[in-house]
Scaffold this active site. Structure first.
Site, PDB file in Angstrom:
ATOM      1  N   ASP A 120     -12.582 -10.135  -0.278  1.00  0.00           N
ATOM      2  CA  ASP A 120     -13.831 -10.219   0.472  1.00  0.00           C
ATOM      3  C   ASP A 120     -14.813  -9.275  -0.205  1.00  0.00           C
ATOM      4  O   ASP A 120     -14.413  -8.373  -0.938  1.00  0.00           O
ATOM      5  CB  ASP A 120     -13.659  -9.945   1.982  1.00  0.00           C
ATOM      6  CG  ASP A 120     -12.832  -8.714   2.312  1.00  0.00           C
ATOM      7  OD1 ASP A 120     -12.775  -7.784   1.481  1.00  0.00           O
ATOM      8  OD2 ASP A 120     -12.261  -8.661   3.424  1.00  0.00           O
TER       9      ASP A 120
ATOM     10  N   GLU B 228      -6.505 -10.747  -1.051  1.00  0.00           N
ATOM     11  CA  GLU B 228      -7.287 -10.518   0.176  1.00  0.00           C
ATOM     12  C   GLU B 228      -8.771 -10.395  -0.121  1.00  0.00           C
ATOM     13  O   GLU B 228      -9.458  -9.531   0.425  1.00  0.00           O
ATOM     14  CB  GLU B 228      -6.807  -9.236   0.882  1.00  0.00           C
ATOM     15  CG  GLU B 228      -5.319  -9.198   1.140  1.00  0.00           C
ATOM     16  CD  GLU B 228      -4.844  -7.946   1.879  1.00  0.00           C
ATOM     17  OE1 GLU B 228      -5.688  -7.150   2.344  1.00  0.00           O
ATOM     18  OE2 GLU B 228      -3.623  -7.765   1.991  1.00  0.00           O
TER      19      GLU B 228
ATOM     20  N   HIS C 271     -10.666  -6.059  -2.034  1.00  0.00           N
ATOM     21  CA  HIS C 271     -11.701  -5.791  -1.019  1.00  0.00           C
ATOM     22  C   HIS C 271     -12.844  -5.090  -1.746  1.00  0.00           C
ATOM     23  O   HIS C 271     -12.752  -3.907  -2.067  1.00  0.00           O
ATOM     24  CB  HIS C 271     -11.141  -4.902   0.096  1.00  0.00           C
ATOM     25  CG  HIS C 271     -10.053  -5.579   0.876  1.00  0.00           C
ATOM     26  ND1 HIS C 271     -10.272  -6.702   1.647  1.00  0.00           N
ATOM     27  CD2 HIS C 271      -8.729  -5.311   0.998  1.00  0.00           C
ATOM     28  CE1 HIS C 271      -9.132  -7.091   2.201  1.00  0.00           C
ATOM     29  NE2 HIS C 271      -8.186  -6.265   1.822  1.00  0.00           N
TER      30      HIS C 271
ATOM     31  N   GLU D 294       0.798  -1.241   0.000  1.00  0.00           N
ATOM     32  CA  GLU D 294       0.000   0.000   0.000  1.00  0.00           C
ATOM     33  C   GLU D 294       0.829   1.290   0.000  1.00  0.00           C
ATOM     34  O   GLU D 294       0.646   2.157   0.859  1.00  0.00           O
ATOM     35  CB  GLU D 294      -0.956  -0.007   1.211  1.00  0.00           C
ATOM     36  CG  GLU D 294      -1.880  -1.203   1.223  1.00  0.00           C
ATOM     37  CD  GLU D 294      -2.837  -1.229   2.402  1.00  0.00           C
ATOM     38  OE1 GLU D 294      -2.712  -0.384   3.308  1.00  0.00           O
ATOM     39  OE2 GLU D 294      -3.730  -2.098   2.407  1.00  0.00           O
TER      40      GLU D 294
ATOM     41  N   ASN E 233       1.956  -5.312  -3.099  1.00  0.00           N
ATOM     42  CA  ASN E 233       0.536  -5.573  -2.826  1.00  0.00           C
ATOM     43  C   ASN E 233      -0.205  -4.269  -2.537  1.00  0.00           C
ATOM     44  O   ASN E 233       0.310  -3.400  -1.821  1.00  0.00           O
ATOM     45  CB  ASN E 233       0.480  -6.487  -1.586  1.00  0.00           C
ATOM     46  CG  ASN E 233      -0.899  -7.024  -1.263  1.00  0.00           C
ATOM     47  OD1 ASN E 233      -1.566  -7.580  -2.123  1.00  0.00           O
ATOM     48  ND2 ASN E 233      -1.316  -6.882  -0.015  1.00  0.00           N
TER      49      ASN E 233
HETATM   50  C1  XIL Z   1      -6.312  -6.176   8.362  1.00  0.00           C
HETATM   51  C2  XIL Z   1      -6.635  -7.339   9.249  1.00  0.00           C
HETATM   52  O1  XIL Z   1      -7.571  -8.158   8.596  1.00  0.00           O
HETATM   53  C3  XIL Z   1      -7.163  -6.884  10.586  1.00  0.00           C
HETATM   54  O2  XIL Z   1      -7.310  -7.971  11.473  1.00  0.00           O
HETATM   55  C4  XIL Z   1      -6.229  -5.843  11.191  1.00  0.00           C
HETATM   56  O3  XIL Z   1      -6.799  -5.330  12.368  1.00  0.00           O
HETATM   57  C5  XIL Z   1      -5.974  -4.721  10.217  1.00  0.00           C
HETATM   58  O4  XIL Z   1      -5.470  -5.270   9.008  1.00  0.00           O
HETATM   59  N1  XIL Z   1      -4.975  -4.557   3.715  1.00  0.00           N
HETATM   60  C6  XIL Z   1      -4.006  -5.388   4.187  1.00  0.00           C
HETATM   61  C7  XIL Z   1      -4.272  -6.256   5.349  1.00  0.00           C
HETATM   62  O5  XIL Z   1      -2.935  -5.496   3.554  1.00  0.00           O
HETATM   63  O6  XIL Z   1      -3.126  -6.476   6.122  1.00  0.00           O
HETATM   64  C8  XIL Z   1      -5.351  -5.698   6.213  1.00  0.00           C
HETATM   65  O7  XIL Z   1      -5.659  -6.659   7.210  1.00  0.00           O
HETATM   66  C9  XIL Z   1      -6.574  -5.366   5.385  1.00  0.00           C
HETATM   67  C10 XIL Z   1      -6.247  -4.341   4.344  1.00  0.00           C
END
Ligand code: XIL
Length: 494
Positions: free
Chosen positions: A278, A276, A247, A170, A211
């Site tokens: 969802d 990741e 996401h 990020e 990422n």
């Molecule tokens: C999130 C986790 O899911 C949570 O448990 C934590 O509190 C905060 O981070 N991008 C990422 C992940 O790269 O590491 C993040 O994960 C979600 C967004």
């Protein structure tokens, strides 16, 4: 003077309480029982060379439902990303004090269960301890801090034990400029390149990934990422892949643009990882669950169509543990039951949902609330389930009611002579013992569907006001209140 306790009243109160407890326990939802495995094949067995991953939550080995969690993890997935345990605040909470106890447990679970491991993440502005974020650094001292962190963390699992590392996470803003962070502000633009070179030196075989989120489609941010990767490739800075976090919401994204975006990275010679995924939805209506399933399946389809796309990961297992609280974003519900999104992935990976062979003159009862599920018996207990073999278990002959020919009874096709009846609030398939009690417990009045009049509901002949319905996936006899229970008590005869 105190009023003496009126004994019969006390006894009555105790009795009422006992009855309430007993009756209450009959209607306990099935959530306490472990969820059944989904029908069809497990995702990891369907995926071929595509890695199917999940984010493993903190302390998953010591939660109250740890057994269920681990069962789903080990059977469905072959790729694991510790959700938090490898982040800087977990691995180097104070300077040069490295703590790997938690992360090691994730690694050993993955290794025991034949999963590859995705390390997440070496350099990121978030979950960064204050000593780094607010230290007084110059470019040299902070670069050395970053190098030391990369060396020690990568070396802890050296020689490719970690299949791929998110080296930097990020680092871009939405408009494609660099995000402000201690690394950006103190070291400058070169911090990403320095981190990638250092990680390659620490482990020559692990894959090195950049990422980010909102880089799924072609836009200003993904173009900045593209330009960086192109530049790295031109100059020989080591990078093996990009991670698209994914996401999303139930509205999805532009899938053609996703395909085009993945293709331009593939053309640069890097791999693409869905890291990741969802998909948030505000409530679990059938329409929302279906929209969510469509988003999952569209992303999977584009990943499968792109040879450079190597992994498809979801950011957690049951909805209740998702970081997106209340958004029902994952592919298993709070009780580990597979959601339509799960089945969409299963189908997308080439699994087939077995199709039932209808037996003439018999009926299947489709659930109004979960329209991919049907009333069936498993052993002699009735539940609603996907069409799982043996299909005869979800086929019933509708015959004149055993207790009253104006009503109906359900006879199992698989076990002729056994009928759907209620027994203490539960629904069982039992042999007709000929008694009046049995016959009235196995007799139902067909009513207009409580949730939808084109469908049907079934009221007990013996207990008017009590209906055949499901609670989670188990069939019960119960009073119906509220729209959810009405939907649970509504069926279509097919
Ligand atoms: C999130 C986790 O899911 C949570 O448990 C934590 O509190 C905060 O981070 N991008 C990422 C992940 O790269 O590491 C993040 O994960 C979600 C967004």
């Amino acid at each position: 003077m105190r009023k003496p306790i009126h004994r019969p009243a006390l006894r009555h109160a105790v009795l009422t309480l006992l009855v309430a407890l007993i009756v209450g326990s009959l209607y306990l939802p099935a959530s306490a029982a472990p969820a059944a495995a989904p029908s069809g094949q497990r995702l990891r067995n369907l995926s071929g060379s595509l890695l199917i991953g999940f984010a493993s939550m903190n302390n998953f080995w010591s939660m109250s439902d740890s057994a269920q969690y681990q069962e789903v993890a080990r059977t469905e997935f072959n790729f694991l990303t510790p959700e938090n345990a490898m982040k800087w605040d977990a691995t180097e909470p104070s300077q040069n004090n490295f703590t790997f106890g938690q992360a090691d447990q994730h690694v050993s679970f993955a290794q025991t269960n034949g999963m590859k491991i995705h390390g997440h993440t070496l350099v990121w502005h978030a979950q960064l301890p204050d000593w780094v974020a607010y230290g007084s650094w110059n470019s040299t001292t902070l670069t050395n801090v970053m190098y030391n962190h990369i060396d020690r963390v990568v070396n802890h699992w050296a020689d490719g034990q970690i299949f791929a590392w998110d080296v930097v996470n990020e680092a871009f803003n939405e408009n494609g400029t660099r995000r402000s962070s201690v690394f950006q502000n103190v070291i400058g633009n070169s911090f990403i390149e320095l981190a990638f070179r250092r990680a390659r030196a620490a482990d020559p075989v692990t894959k090195l990934i950049y990422n980010d989120y909102n880089v799924e489609t072609v836009n200003a941010k993904s173009t900045a990422m593209y330009n960086m990767v192109a530049d790295f490739k031109r100059r020989g800075v080591p990078i093996d892949g990009v991670g698209l976090q994914m996401h999303l919401s139930g509205n999805g994204i532009d899938y053609n643009s996703l395909a085009q975006n993945m293709q331009r990275f593939a053309a640069l010679g890097v791999e693409v990882y869905i890291t990741e995924m969802d998909v948030g939805i505000s409530s679990t209506t059938q329409a929302n669950l279906q929209a969510q399933a469509n988003v999952y399946s569209n992303v999977l389809a584009r990943c499968k169509a792109q040879p450079a796309c190597k992994a498809f990961q979801v950011w957690g297992i049951p909805d209740k543990y998702s970081w997106r609280t209340g958004e029902n974003a994952l592919i298993f519900d709070n009780n580990y039951n597979a959601k339509p999104a799960y089945y969409a992935l299963q189908t997308g990976l080439g699994g087939s949902t077995p199709t039932p062979t209808p037996v003439t003159g018999t009926r299947r009862m489709q659930s109004y609330n979960f329209q991919s599920r049907y009333l069936r018996h498993q052993g002699y207990r009735a539940r609603i389930d996907e069409n799982v073999s043996p299909f005869e278990d979800s086929q019933f002959r509708i015959v004149p009611g055993l207790a009253n020919s104006g009503a109906i009874s359900f006879e199992s096709v698989n076990f002729p002579g056994r009928y759907l009846r209620h027994r203490n609030g539960e629904i069982w398939l039992d042999a007709n013992d000929g008694t009046a009690g049995f016959r009235s417990d196995a007799t139902w009045n067909r009513r207009a569907g409580l949730a939808n009049s084109g469908w049907s509901s079934y009221e007990s002949y013996n207990y008017p006001g009590q209906y055949l319905r499901h609670s989670n996936y188990l069939m019960i006899l119960g009073a119906v209140s509220g729209s959810l229970q009405q939907a649970d008590a509504t069926f279509r005869e097919q």
